[in-house]
Design a protein around this motif. Structure first.
Motif, PDB file in Angstrom:
ATOM      1  N   TRP A 299      64.342   8.338  21.696  1.00  0.00           N
ATOM      2  CA  TRP A 299      63.823   7.608  20.321  1.00  0.00           C
ATOM      3  C   TRP A 299      62.508   8.303  20.560  1.00  0.00           C
ATOM      4  CZ3 TRP A 299      65.711   4.636  23.849  1.00  0.00           C
ATOM      5  CH2 TRP A 299      64.398   4.074  25.234  1.00  0.00           C
ATOM      6  N   PRO A 300      61.210   9.306  19.672  1.00  0.00           N
ATOM      7  CA  PRO A 300      60.068   9.137  19.878  1.00  0.00           C
ATOM      8  C   PRO A 300      59.301   7.900  20.844  1.00  0.00           C
ATOM      9  CG  PRO A 300      60.508   8.416  17.764  1.00  0.00           C
ATOM     10  CD  PRO A 300      61.770   8.521  18.305  1.00  0.00           C
ATOM     11  N   SER A 301      58.543   8.280  21.274  1.00  0.00           N
ATOM     12  CA  SER A 301      57.672   7.339  22.241  1.00  0.00           C
ATOM     13  C   SER A 301      56.254   8.131  22.729  1.00  0.00           C
ATOM     14  CB  SER A 301      58.504   7.327  23.306  1.00  0.00           C
ATOM     15  OG  SER A 301      58.340   8.023  24.222  1.00  0.00           O
ATOM     16  N   THR A 302      55.127   6.998  22.064  1.00  0.00           N
ATOM     17  CA  THR A 302      54.142   7.928  22.367  1.00  0.00           C
ATOM     18  C   THR A 302      54.142   6.468  23.899  1.00  0.00           C
ATOM     19  OG1 THR A 302      53.272   6.912  20.368  1.00  0.00           O
ATOM     20  CG2 THR A 302      51.720   6.723  22.026  1.00  0.00           C
ATOM     21  N   GLU A 303      52.801   7.879  24.423  1.00  0.00           N
ATOM     22  CA  GLU A 303      52.911   7.706  25.831  1.00  0.00           C
ATOM     23  C   GLU A 303      51.943   6.047  26.649  1.00  0.00           C
ATOM     24  OE1 GLU A 303      50.297  10.619  29.698  1.00  0.00           O
ATOM     25  OE2 GLU A 303      51.626  11.214  28.019  1.00  0.00           O
ATOM     26  N   GLY A 304      52.016   5.496  27.230  1.00  0.00           N
ATOM     27  CA  GLY A 304      51.859   4.552  27.704  1.00  0.00           C
ATOM     28  C   GLY A 304      52.245   2.932  27.228  1.00  0.00           C
ATOM     29  N   LEU A 305      52.653   3.416  26.194  1.00  0.00           N
ATOM     30  CA  LEU A 305      52.930   2.115  25.063  1.00  0.00           C
ATOM     31  C   LEU A 305      54.254   1.457  26.400  1.00  0.00           C
ATOM     32  CD1 LEU A 305      52.655   3.025  21.032  1.00  0.00           C
ATOM     33  CD2 LEU A 305      51.683   1.090  22.717  1.00  0.00           C
ATOM     34  N   GLY A 306      55.282   0.392  25.923  1.00  0.00           N
ATOM     35  CA  GLY A 306      56.090   0.059  26.239  1.00  0.00           C
ATOM     36  C   GLY A 306      57.445  -0.264  25.120  1.00  0.00           C
TER      37      GLY A 306
END
Length: 75
Positions: A21-28
């Motif tokens: 999945w596309p993710s955002t660096e730093g999010l859990g």
């Protein structure tokens, strides 16, 4: 409101499923799964994203033919 995340699910050898999945660096992120309308249960621990894409191999899928997935997201 952010766009909904979409899981890309690919069958792997040994009855595993690769979830990406596309993710955002730093999010859990935590993947949850359920079989045929059962209760949602964690498939993974919380994963802290370090890149724009996250990947998880789910070996709990087994021989189940109707495994459903969703993502939890936390700061």
């Amino acid at each position: 409101v952010p766009d909904p995340l979409e899981l890309e699910i690919t069958p792997e050898p040994g009855n595993a499923m690769a979830l990406q999945w596309p993710s955002t660096e730093g999010l859990g992120y935590r993947v949850q799964g359920r079989i045929d309308g059962g209760a949602w249960e964690p498939v993974s621990p919380w994963i802290r994203a370090t890149d724009a894409t996250s990947i998880l191999l789910d070996y709990t899928a087994g021989d189940e033919t109707m495994q459903w997935y969703r993502l939890e997201v936390a700061p």
